[in-house]
Scaffold this motif. Structure first.
Motif, PDB file in Angstrom:
ATOM      1  N   ASN A  25       1.081  -1.633   0.350  1.00 38.37           N
ATOM      2  CA  ASN A  25      -0.035   0.109   0.345  1.00 38.37           C
ATOM      3  C   ASN A  25       0.932   1.154   0.620  1.00 38.37           C
ATOM      4  N   LEU A  26       0.640   2.435  -0.708  1.00 39.11           N
ATOM      5  CA  LEU A  26       1.254   3.704  -0.950  1.00 39.11           C
ATOM      6  C   LEU A  26      -0.272   4.550   0.139  1.00 39.11           C
ATOM      7  N   LEU A  27       0.215   5.460   0.674  1.00 34.55           N
ATOM      8  CA  LEU A  27      -0.893   5.277   2.457  1.00 34.55           C
ATOM      9  C   LEU A  27      -0.246   7.407   2.134  1.00 34.55           C
ATOM     10  N   GLU A  28      -1.275   7.826   1.373  1.00 39.32           N
ATOM     11  CA  GLU A  28      -1.230   9.621   1.355  1.00 39.32           C
ATOM     12  C   GLU A  28       0.474  10.794   0.410  1.00 39.32           C
ATOM     13  N   ASN A  29       0.355   9.386  -0.525  1.00 34.27           N
ATOM     14  CA  ASN A  29       2.322   9.131  -0.768  1.00 34.27           C
ATOM     15  C   ASN A  29       3.056   9.835   0.052  1.00 34.27           C
ATOM     16  N   GLN A  30       2.977   9.833   1.490  1.00 35.22           N
ATOM     17  CA  GLN A  30       3.898   9.663   2.328  1.00 35.22           C
ATOM     18  C   GLN A  30       4.389   8.615   2.971  1.00 35.22           C
ATOM     19  N   PHE A  31       3.892   7.120   2.628  1.00 35.64           N
ATOM     20  CA  PHE A  31       3.797   6.429   3.960  1.00 35.64           C
ATOM     21  C   PHE A  31       3.558   4.894   3.294  1.00 35.64           C
TER      22      PHE A  31
END
Length: 159
Positions: free
Chosen positions: A137-143
């Motif tokens: 998963n790529l979460l909020e482009n930061q995680f």
């Protein structure tokens, strides 16, 4: 008082919290130290270990472990299917981590630690947990993180 399926969700979450907070490997990774106190391990709940998907955007946030419990199906009057979803994630700039006997990025290793703890546990359902899937998963482009989905049949509680 009658027990409900929702009560079982809470019971599973309580057991998951205990499993993760009592894991030395998970606590060392999340606390970023080799030695820690029981109070420090207990402090991980709602700061680095969450019983729901939570994206902690604090600048100093190292890594998090989140989980959720669902009952996707109740196939018979005596059995219900339980699903445990575990997320491990960290900021993209904090992906590097090394630990003997583990490979991958920090979220990979944290997910591996969680999977090993759950695989070794006999606190969930009838028989061992079945790992259904592992995805990224790529979460909020930061995680960046991992999502693990486990299933297990369990007895329905009698009211």
């Amino acid at each position: 008082m009658k027990k409900s399926i929702l009560n079982d969700i809470g019971l599973y979450k309580t057991r998951l919290i205990s499993t993760f907070i009592n894991s030395p490997d998970i606590c060392r990774l999340l606390l970023e130290k080799d030695s820690y106190t029981r109070d420090e391990a207990d402090s991980l709940l709602y700061t680095r270990i969450f019983p729901y998907l939570h994206i902690n955007t604090q600048a100093d946030m190292n890594a998090c472990l989140c989980f959720e419990v669902d009952v996707p199906q109740i196939p018979t009057g005596m059995i219900k299917d339980m699903k445990i979803i575990v997320w491990s994630y960290c900021r993209l700039e904090q992906m590097q981590y090394a630990k003997e006997d583990y490979l991958g990025t920090k979220p990979d290793i944290l997910a591996d630690m969680a999977e090993r703890e759950l695989r070794a546990s006999n606190q969930f359902g009838i028989g061992p947990l079945h790992l259904e899937s592992v995805t990224n998963n790529l979460l909020e482009n930061q995680f960046y993180g991992r999502q693990l989905v486990f299933t297990v049949p369990d007895f329905k509680m009698k009211g």
